[in-house]
Motif scaffolding. Structure first.
Motif, short mmCIF file in Angstrom:
data_model
loop_
_atom_site.label_atom_id
_atom_site.label_comp_id
_atom_site.label_asym_id
_atom_site.label_seq_id
_atom_site.Cartn_x
_atom_site.Cartn_y
_atom_site.Cartn_z
N HIS A 222 0.82 -1.22 0.00
CA HIS A 222 0.00 0.00 0.00
C HIS A 222 0.85 1.27 0.00
O HIS A 222 0.33 2.37 -0.18
CB HIS A 222 -0.95 0.00 1.20
CG HIS A 222 -0.25 0.07 2.53
ND1 HIS A 222 0.29 1.23 3.04
CD2 HIS A 222 -0.01 -0.89 3.45
CE1 HIS A 222 0.83 0.99 4.22
NE2 HIS A 222 0.68 -0.29 4.49
N ILE B 290 -4.12 -5.12 -5.42
CA ILE B 290 -4.63 -6.50 -5.44
C ILE B 290 -3.84 -7.33 -6.45
O ILE B 290 -3.45 -8.47 -6.17
CB ILE B 290 -6.13 -6.51 -5.78
CG1 ILE B 290 -6.93 -5.78 -4.69
CG2 ILE B 290 -6.64 -7.94 -5.94
CD1 ILE B 290 -8.40 -5.63 -5.02
N LEU B 291 -3.59 -6.76 -7.62
CA LEU B 291 -2.84 -7.48 -8.65
C LEU B 291 -1.39 -7.74 -8.19
O LEU B 291 -0.82 -8.79 -8.50
CB LEU B 291 -2.84 -6.69 -9.95
CG LEU B 291 -4.21 -6.55 -10.65
CD1 LEU B 291 -4.10 -5.64 -11.87
CD2 LEU B 291 -4.76 -7.91 -11.04
N GLU B 292 -0.80 -6.80 -7.48
CA GLU B 292 0.55 -6.99 -6.97
C GLU B 292 0.60 -8.11 -5.94
O GLU B 292 1.53 -8.92 -5.93
CB GLU B 292 1.06 -5.68 -6.35
CG GLU B 292 2.42 -5.75 -5.70
CD GLU B 292 3.55 -5.96 -6.70
OE1 GLU B 292 4.70 -6.10 -6.26
OE2 GLU B 292 3.29 -5.98 -7.92
N SER B 293 -0.41 -8.17 -5.08
CA SER B 293 -0.50 -9.25 -4.09
C SER B 293 -0.61 -10.61 -4.78
O SER B 293 0.06 -11.57 -4.40
CB SER B 293 -1.70 -9.02 -3.17
OG SER B 293 -1.86 -10.09 -2.28
N GLN B 294 -1.43 -10.67 -5.84
CA GLN B 294 -1.57 -11.92 -6.59
C GLN B 294 -0.30 -12.27 -7.33
O GLN B 294 0.06 -13.44 -7.46
CB GLN B 294 -2.75 -11.79 -7.56
CG GLN B 294 -4.10 -11.65 -6.87
CD GLN B 294 -5.23 -11.41 -7.85
OE1 GLN B 294 -5.00 -11.17 -9.04
NE2 GLN B 294 -6.46 -11.47 -7.36
N THR C 64 -2.24 1.27 -4.92
CA THR C 64 -3.55 1.32 -4.27
C THR C 64 -4.59 0.67 -5.16
O THR C 64 -4.36 0.44 -6.36
CB THR C 64 -3.99 2.78 -3.99
OG1 THR C 64 -4.02 3.51 -5.24
CG2 THR C 64 -3.03 3.46 -3.02
N GLY C 65 -5.75 0.37 -4.56
CA GLY C 65 -6.89 -0.13 -5.33
C GLY C 65 -6.61 -1.45 -6.01
O GLY C 65 -5.99 -2.37 -5.45
N GLU C 66 -7.05 -1.56 -7.27
CA GLU C 66 -6.91 -2.79 -8.03
C GLU C 66 -5.45 -3.14 -8.29
O GLU C 66 -5.09 -4.31 -8.33
CB GLU C 66 -7.67 -2.66 -9.36
CG GLU C 66 -7.69 -3.94 -10.18
CD GLU C 66 -8.48 -3.80 -11.46
OE1 GLU C 66 -8.46 -4.74 -12.28
OE2 GLU C 66 -9.13 -2.75 -11.64
N ASP C 67 -4.60 -2.12 -8.43
CA ASP C 67 -3.18 -2.38 -8.66
C ASP C 67 -2.55 -3.08 -7.46
O ASP C 67 -1.68 -3.95 -7.64
CB ASP C 67 -2.44 -1.06 -8.93
CG ASP C 67 -2.86 -0.43 -10.24
OD1 ASP C 67 -3.27 -1.18 -11.15
OD2 ASP C 67 -2.79 0.81 -10.36
#
Length: 289
Positions: free
Chosen positions: A260, A269-273, A264-267
């Protein structure tokens, strides 16, 4: 004929004795139909020795377990401090151990700054100050400070932070995981100009997961399992078997920053995946055919 009569009398006597024992047991334990002791007498699983020379790759990860997700709801329920049939949610399991001084606590996720249990109790139960308007006999208003007692409630804990180490060991096949620390997270708010603003989510304390005290505690406390009410898993089994849903919030990096801090946001989430898939690929690529 006399022999048959003696057998009948003996059978009646044994039957009445068994009924008496059964009646006595039900009277002593009205909530259980059999004596439950297997979980409370259970010992924690022994940790497998890891030789330094065998570890040829490793990474530290920080995860969030959100108890509002359906898969993780047994972390949150039951919300009453007494629990249900001896079973409590994870927050009250830890809180009872803190009140009894049974576990170690730390201020930071590096587990280097010890935290006294009495200090944690004082933080969680410290009274709030409220300014109240009162009127005297002449109708003139005045303000007085009122102390509102505060109790620890698991209702306020919606997330748990989990620090873990993932590594490849030459002496074993597959990816190995060790949970290092666990922290209940609490939302913080601040009243600014009469409006309540969200300030962020912070850890209350860190529990060392490799500590013998922590492992003994988690091995003796039951969690909920919808598939089998009789043999409930212990909290130690929950963490060892990864019976929860989580997402990565940070990996160890040269900047020592969380996701974070730069996305932020969707980016985010994609980084976590992406980090999750990268670790999975490393585990798969270790095999040679």
């Amino acid at each position: 004929m006399a022999r048959i009569s003696k057998i009948v009398v003996l059978a009646l006597f044994l039957g009445s004795f068994a009924n008496g024992v059964r009646a006595q047991w039900i009277e002593q334990q009205p909530n259980d139909y059999y004596q439950r002791s297997l979980t409370w007498e259970q010992r924690p699983q022994e940790l497998t020795f890891v030789r330094e020379a065998d570890v040829y790759w490793g990474k530290l990860l920080w995860r969030i377990i959100d108890v509002r997700e359906k898969e993780n709801q047994y972390f949150y329920f039951p919300v009453n401090p007494e629990g249900v049939r001896g079973r409590k949610n994870l927050a009250y399991v830890l809180w009872d151990a803190i009140l009894a001084g049974e576990i170690e606590l730390f201020e930071d996720d590096e587990l280097k700054i010890p935290l006294d249990c009495a200090k944690v109790i004082d933080r969680a139960t410290r009274s709030d100050t409220v300014q109240m308007e009162v009127y005297d006999d002449y109708g003139e208003a005045d303000y007085t400070t009122v102390y509102v007692p505060h109790e620890f409630k698991s209702d306020d804990i919606y997330q748990y932070a989990l620090k873990e180490a993932v590594f490849l060991d030459r002496s074993r096949s597959g990816m190995q995981v060790r949970e290092l620390g666990l922290a209940p997270m609490e939302d913080r708010y601040k009243v600014i100009d009469g409006e309540t603003e969200f300030m962020g989510t912070v850890p209350l304390f860190w529990v060392p997961m490799l500590s013998l005290q922590t492992r003994v505690l988690l091995a003796k406390k039951e969690a909920y399992c919808a598939e089998n009410y009789v043999h409930l898993p212990t909290w130690e089994y929950v963490f060892n078997s990864f019976m929860y849903s989580s997402f990565i919030t940070r990996e160890d990096n040269v900047w020592n920053r969380a996701i974070h801090d730069y996305l932020t946001g969707e980016d985010a989430i994609l980084e976590s995946q992406r980090i999750e898939e990268e670790i999975m690929n490393i585990s798969l690529d270790m095999w040679e055919y």
